[in-house]
Write a protein that holds these residues in place. Structure first.
Motif, short mmCIF file in Angstrom:
data_model
loop_
_atom_site.label_atom_id
_atom_site.label_comp_id
_atom_site.label_asym_id
_atom_site.label_seq_id
_atom_site.Cartn_x
_atom_site.Cartn_y
_atom_site.Cartn_z
N LEU A 92 0.83 -1.21 0.00
CA LEU A 92 0.00 0.00 0.00
C LEU A 92 0.86 1.25 0.00
O LEU A 92 0.61 2.20 -0.76
N LEU A 93 1.89 1.26 0.84
CA LEU A 93 2.79 2.42 0.89
C LEU A 93 3.50 2.60 -0.45
O LEU A 93 3.64 3.73 -0.95
N ALA A 94 3.94 1.50 -1.04
CA ALA A 94 4.62 1.57 -2.34
C ALA A 94 3.69 2.10 -3.43
O ALA A 94 4.12 2.83 -4.33
N GLN A 103 2.15 6.36 -7.27
CA GLN A 103 1.17 7.36 -7.69
C GLN A 103 1.77 8.76 -7.70
O GLN A 103 1.52 9.56 -8.60
N ALA A 104 2.58 9.06 -6.69
CA ALA A 104 3.21 10.38 -6.61
C ALA A 104 4.21 10.60 -7.74
O ALA A 104 4.39 11.73 -8.21
N GLU A 105 4.87 9.54 -8.18
CA GLU A 105 5.90 9.67 -9.21
C GLU A 105 5.35 9.54 -10.63
O GLU A 105 5.69 10.32 -11.52
N LEU A 106 4.48 8.56 -10.85
CA LEU A 106 4.00 8.29 -12.20
C LEU A 106 2.64 8.90 -12.48
O LEU A 106 2.23 8.99 -13.63
N VAL A 116 1.56 -4.15 -5.88
CA VAL A 116 1.69 -2.69 -5.98
C VAL A 116 1.01 -2.18 -7.25
O VAL A 116 0.33 -1.15 -7.24
N GLU A 117 1.19 -2.89 -8.35
CA GLU A 117 0.53 -2.50 -9.61
C GLU A 117 -0.98 -2.50 -9.44
O GLU A 117 -1.68 -1.60 -9.92
N HIS A 118 -1.50 -3.51 -8.75
CA HIS A 118 -2.94 -3.58 -8.52
C HIS A 118 -3.43 -2.41 -7.66
O HIS A 118 -4.47 -1.79 -7.98
N LEU A 119 -2.71 -2.09 -6.60
CA LEU A 119 -3.11 -0.99 -5.73
C LEU A 119 -2.92 0.37 -6.39
O LEU A 119 -3.64 1.33 -6.08
N HIS A 120 -1.94 0.46 -7.30
CA HIS A 120 -1.72 1.73 -8.01
C HIS A 120 -2.96 2.12 -8.81
O HIS A 120 -3.33 3.30 -8.88
N LYS A 121 -3.63 1.17 -9.38
CA LYS A 121 -4.84 1.45 -10.15
C LYS A 121 -5.93 2.07 -9.27
O LYS A 121 -6.70 2.92 -9.72
N ASN A 174 -5.53 4.10 -6.88
CA ASN A 174 -5.18 5.47 -6.47
C ASN A 174 -5.50 6.50 -7.53
O ASN A 174 -5.04 7.64 -7.45
N PHE A 175 -6.28 6.12 -8.53
CA PHE A 175 -6.56 7.00 -9.66
C PHE A 175 -7.15 8.32 -9.17
O PHE A 175 -8.04 8.35 -8.33
N GLY A 176 -6.64 9.42 -9.71
CA GLY A 176 -7.16 10.73 -9.38
C GLY A 176 -6.39 11.46 -8.29
O GLY A 176 -6.62 12.66 -8.08
N GLN A 177 -5.49 10.79 -7.60
CA GLN A 177 -4.72 11.43 -6.54
C GLN A 177 -3.56 12.23 -7.12
O GLN A 177 -2.75 11.70 -7.88
N LEU A 178 -3.48 13.50 -6.75
CA LEU A 178 -2.33 14.30 -7.11
C LEU A 178 -1.13 13.88 -6.26
O LEU A 178 -1.32 13.21 -5.23
N PRO A 179 0.08 14.27 -6.64
CA PRO A 179 1.24 13.90 -5.83
C PRO A 179 1.10 14.30 -4.37
O PRO A 179 1.46 13.54 -3.47
N VAL A 180 0.57 15.49 -4.11
CA VAL A 180 0.42 15.93 -2.72
C VAL A 180 -0.56 15.04 -1.96
O VAL A 180 -0.37 14.76 -0.77
#
Length: 903
Positions: free
Chosen positions: A147-149, A154-157, A187-192, A194-200
């Protein structure tokens, strides 16, 4: 002639004067490595103090909240791997004996990231914690690590792009040590998601999760306990913690510490005395050297001053020619001063910065060529020493200048977030507390440190054994014969009610040993010889090994023994306190934190007053809110299947708010089935033999009003406490389920509800109803009390109206045995606040200690998520303090002499 001889020759030493000039003008070159893996050289005067370099670094980063950060360097006098913080008040040359290489790092980790005012500060925190995760200093479970990863990705890509980011697009990301393909896929699954989150947003979510890890923000120091076993002493914003084999075995909060001191290689913590003690307790630890000991002591001084004081203690103005002990005091600003200054400066300054992407790796393209690595401003500088190997042969340095790109999204896919390809550490997943060697935490025997007591005269009495012999090979007075580990057998005879007078915590279900958490005064456990003490670990109970016992099973076993004819309880314990009568002088170097305050001028030996004091200290330090945020929202193991039935889905106001199957209210006469989104809550008040019953329910929907009134009828409730208005901020929070004054509503097949009275004030509304069962003709009176002063958003600024409402509810409940129906909109937030508040009032009246977190835990064991937000928890805790401090509720006379909680 003599004059001519004197003038005919002369000399001038050019080289000597050049050397003298070079010495005067020579400057030091200090290399500083930053958290984004960039480095910078700073030139300063040779005699400059640490503050000069710190200011150059902070100005280079344009860092406003700079007091959270510092510079670390290798301490070559103790260990090349040992790191020390640069002291701003001392000369750099006197501190650093080796190469002038410094590492910029977070020095003070806040307990709540929301205290950080600036986005750029939070970004630096994220960089630090990413390094800690990657290098194994911060450990977590597999799921938490993934989850942390995902937040880092999300913040980088940015948002997941299915066209560009095909399967395996994170294979070159290094996020945790020993990263596996399974971890990367998760991590790839959880990255999806996080859609819509800005880096902040992603970074803030990262900080909100990582702050709950056990090793978050811990400044570790190697030490040994009295048995010679290796331990780690950690300093945090909340106090001092002790780890053994990566397991936390003890915590000393700042609220309970009276004094910290050291002498030569021994470090001491003096704690406030417990209920049964007549002297303060001093705990000692052995350090590797005097320098290690002093470094630990200085870290305590700095952390306590920074997090607990409004401003640092001023240095004494009176000069002393001969002074024993260290004169060190924290010289920077406190957290309070930093927050206030940041608010002022950020209100008048716009800042921008650009997030640095992780360094790219060389990778093969389809054509077989190697892609270019992003690098700038290459310099010829010596490589960093250590066990890590650089990724490239040529050392590369980049500058990090703060500019903003809020919607930053990396253009490349294959990133790496460290220069190094060799890592240590791991992210263990440890369900049920099982360690790698197969031994559970509950089997692990604790080895306590040296214990000392402070007498009234201020001298220390070293206590290395109890008054009975635990360490000799011969038999001890209680009949035990320890072989190896010191164990004690304690026989306790219950009182006339079958009580023994002590509480326990831990168990196999909690992954920790069974520990005595409290011993009530003047009870069998307090008066037996030898005495049972807080901190004793229970190994055997009447000959039964407790290794695999859950906490509930231990408690029920003890109670069953007390209730049976066999009144004797035989415990085999590992004592946590060792006593002797060897005197030792007061440690030389001392630091005395601010004295704890006792509310109402009470005595510390009173359990109620002590609990109030702990609550006040917990709110001031933030500990209470941190523990609340770490509490489970839904009790593991309890099912919520009924809410998912197709016939019941439309009966839920919110999709994620559902009742436990075990405690849900089941309807009997409703035409729509037995389901309603409500749970039965029972709150027991010890000693008083009172159990308050509640029904915690969601606000009715248009299609559940009939079910709501059938629940009122079948549960025989005569009081409804409503804690919301029908509409807030333009959104419907609760359907108007009652008739107007003088009108009736019919609910098939047999209920009729009539409103016979109505009164409304600016804060409250009262409505009288008569419910009639049309088939039997039976009628009942029901009172609805509605609290309408709660604001549309957040919590009330003042608790006066809320406390008045709770008092009115309590007055009406006198003599009532049927459950009180409490509801807001979801039936968890304000509903939980009211139940917690009334329970606390009942505990105060019964002269019982008030622990709000225990109240919330008991409620959440019966309905999930009760007290929904941290703001609500803070509100009710502050209301509890006000109730006690202002004497709104006081202990009743009948409980003032016998109001101690027993088990």
């Amino acid at each position: 002639m003599s004059r001519r001889l004197r003038a005919s020759s002369g000399s001038y030493n050019v080289r000597a004067n050049e050397i003298a000039r070079e010495k005067q003008e020579r400057k030091m070159r200090c290399l500083v490595g930053f958290l984004d893996d960039t480095e910078e050289i700073f030139e300063i005067e040779r005699r400059a103090k640490g503050q000069i370099l710190l200011e150059l670094v902070f100005n280079h980063l344009d860092l406003i909240e700079c007091d959270y950060f510092g510079l670390r360097y290798s301490d070559s006098l103790t260990n090349a791997d040992s790191k020390r913080w640069l002291d701003p008040m001392k000369s750099i040359r006197k501190q650093v004996k080796g190469p002038m290489y410094f590492t910029f790092a977070v020095k003070f980790f806040v307990s709540d990231p929301s205290k950080l005012q600036e986005e750029y500060t939070r970004y630096q925190y994220v960089l630090q914690l990413r390094k800690d995760l990657l290098e194994g200093r911060l450990t977590c479970s597999f799921n938490m690590g993934a989850l942390l990863a995902s937040y880092i990705v999300q913040a980088e890509l940015g948002d997941y792009e299915p066209e560009e980011q095909t399967q395996g697009y994170l294979k070159n990301f290094s996020l945790v040590p020993d990263q596996t393909e399974e971890f990367t896929r998760e991590v790839e699954h959880l990255h999806k998601a996080n859609f819509g989150q800005l880096p902040v947003d992603a970074e803030f979510n990262f900080l909100q999760k990582v702050k709950n890890l056990e090793k978050y923000g811990v400044d570790f120091h190697n030490a040994r306990d009295q048995s010679g076993l290796e331990i780690h002493i950690g300093i945090t914003s909340l106090g001092v913690v002790v780890f053994q084999n990566n397991v936390r075995i003890n915590t000393f909060s700042w609220a309970k510490i009276i004094k910290i001191s050291f002498k030569r290689r021994q470090f001491f913590i003096c704690q406030r005395r417990e209920l049964h003690e007549t002297r303060d307790t001093v705990i000692g630890f052995n350090m590797a050297s005097y320098r290690h000991c002093k470094n630990l002591w200085k870290s305590c001084v700095e952390h306590h001053t920074f997090f607990r004081l409004v401003e640092p203690q001023p240095q004494p103005k009176k000069r002393v020619f001969f002074q024993l002990g260290s004169k060190f005091r924290y010289s920077g600003r406190t957290e309070y001063q930093t927050v206030e200054d940041a608010k002022r400066r950020l209100a008048t300054k716009e800042r921008e910065f650009q997030r640095s992407p992780s360094k790219r790796l060389f990778r093969r393209t389809i054509s077989g060529t190697t892609s270019e690595i992003i690098r700038t401003e290459t310099r010829s500088l010596p490589l960093r020493t250590g066990n890590h190997k650089p990724l490239l042969d040529n050392h590369t340095v980049t500058s990090s200048l703060p500019t903003r790109s809020s919607k930053f999204k990396s253009l490349g896919l294959n990133y790496h977030n460290s220069r190094y390809c060799s890592y240590d550490g791991h992210v263990p997943a440890s369900p049920n507390g099982i360690r790698e060697n197969g031994i559970s935490k509950s089997e692990e025997l604790l080895h306590p440190p040296k214990i000392m007591f402070m007498d009234d005269g201020g001298s220390d009495l070293s206590l290395t054994e109890r008054s009975y012999d635990l360490l000799n090979d011969g038999p001890t007075p209680n009949g035990t014969s320890p072989t190896g580990d010191p164990l004690v057998s304690i026989r306790i005879k219950s009182d006339d009610r079958g009580r023994f007078g002590f509480n326990v915590k831990g168990g196999a279900d909690q992954g920790s040993p069974i520990i005595v958490s409290r011993v009530a005064r003047n009870t069998p456990a307090d008066q037996c010889i030898p005495r049972l003490n807080e901190g004793d670990q229970i190994l055997f109970l009447n000959g039964k090994d407790l290794t695999q016992y859950t906490n509930e099973k231990v408690v029920s076993t003890i109670r069953s023994i007390g209730d049976s004819g066999n009144k004797d309880l035989l415990l085999t314990v590992r004592p946590n306190v060792y006593v002797s009568e060897e005197a030792e002088e007061e440690p030389a170097f001392q630091y005395i934190p601010e004295s704890p305050r006792v509310p109402n001028g009470g005595m510390e030996s009173d359990p109620l007053i002590e609990s109030i004091m702990m609550l006040q200290e917990g709110l001031e330090s933030g500990t209470a809110l941190t523990l609340f945020e770490q509490l489970y929202r839904k009790k593991p193991g309890l099912t919520m299947n009924a809410c998912r039935h197709p016939d019941n889905v439309a009966k839920n106001r919110y999709r994620d708010i559902a009742p436990y199957d075990a405690t849900r209210i089941m309807l009997q006469g409703s035409e729509t089935g037995d389901y309603i989104n409500a749970n039965l809550i029972k709150m027991e008040i010890p000693v008083s033999d009172v159990t308050n019953s509640y029904i915690a329910a969601q606000g009715p929907l248009p299609n559940t009003c009939g079910d709501f009134w059938y629940m009122v009828w079948e549960q025989e409730s005569t009081l409804i406490a409503m804690l919301t208005t029908n509409v807030e901020r333009g959104r419907v929070k609760c359907h108007k389920y009652w008739p107007e004054l003088g009108q009736k509503l019919l609910y098939p097949p047999h209920l009729e509800v009539a409103c016979t009275g109505s009164e409304e004030t600016p804060s409250f509304a009262y409505r009288d109803f008569i419910i009639t069962h049309t088939e039997t003709g039976e009628t009942r009176k029901v009172l609805q009390m509605q609290y309408i002063a709660w604001p549309d958003h957040g919590v009330p600024d003042d608790s006066s109206d809320f406390l008045d409402f709770v008092i009115r509810v309590r007055q009406y409940r006198v003599g009532m045995t049927a459950p009180t129906l409490v509801h807001c909109s979801a039936g968890i937030g304000r509903t939980g606040v009211l139940i917690t508040m009334e329970t606390a009032m009942c505990l105060i009246e019964s002269n019982q200690p008030v622990y709000p977190l225990d109240i919330v835990r008991t409620m959440r064991d019966q309905r999930a998520m009760l007290i929904q937000t941290t703001a609500q928890y803070r509100f009710v805790c502050e209301a509890i303090l006000r109730v006690y401090m202002d004497g709104i509720v006081v202990p009743l006379e009948e409980f003032k002499t016998n109001g101690h909680r027993e088990s």
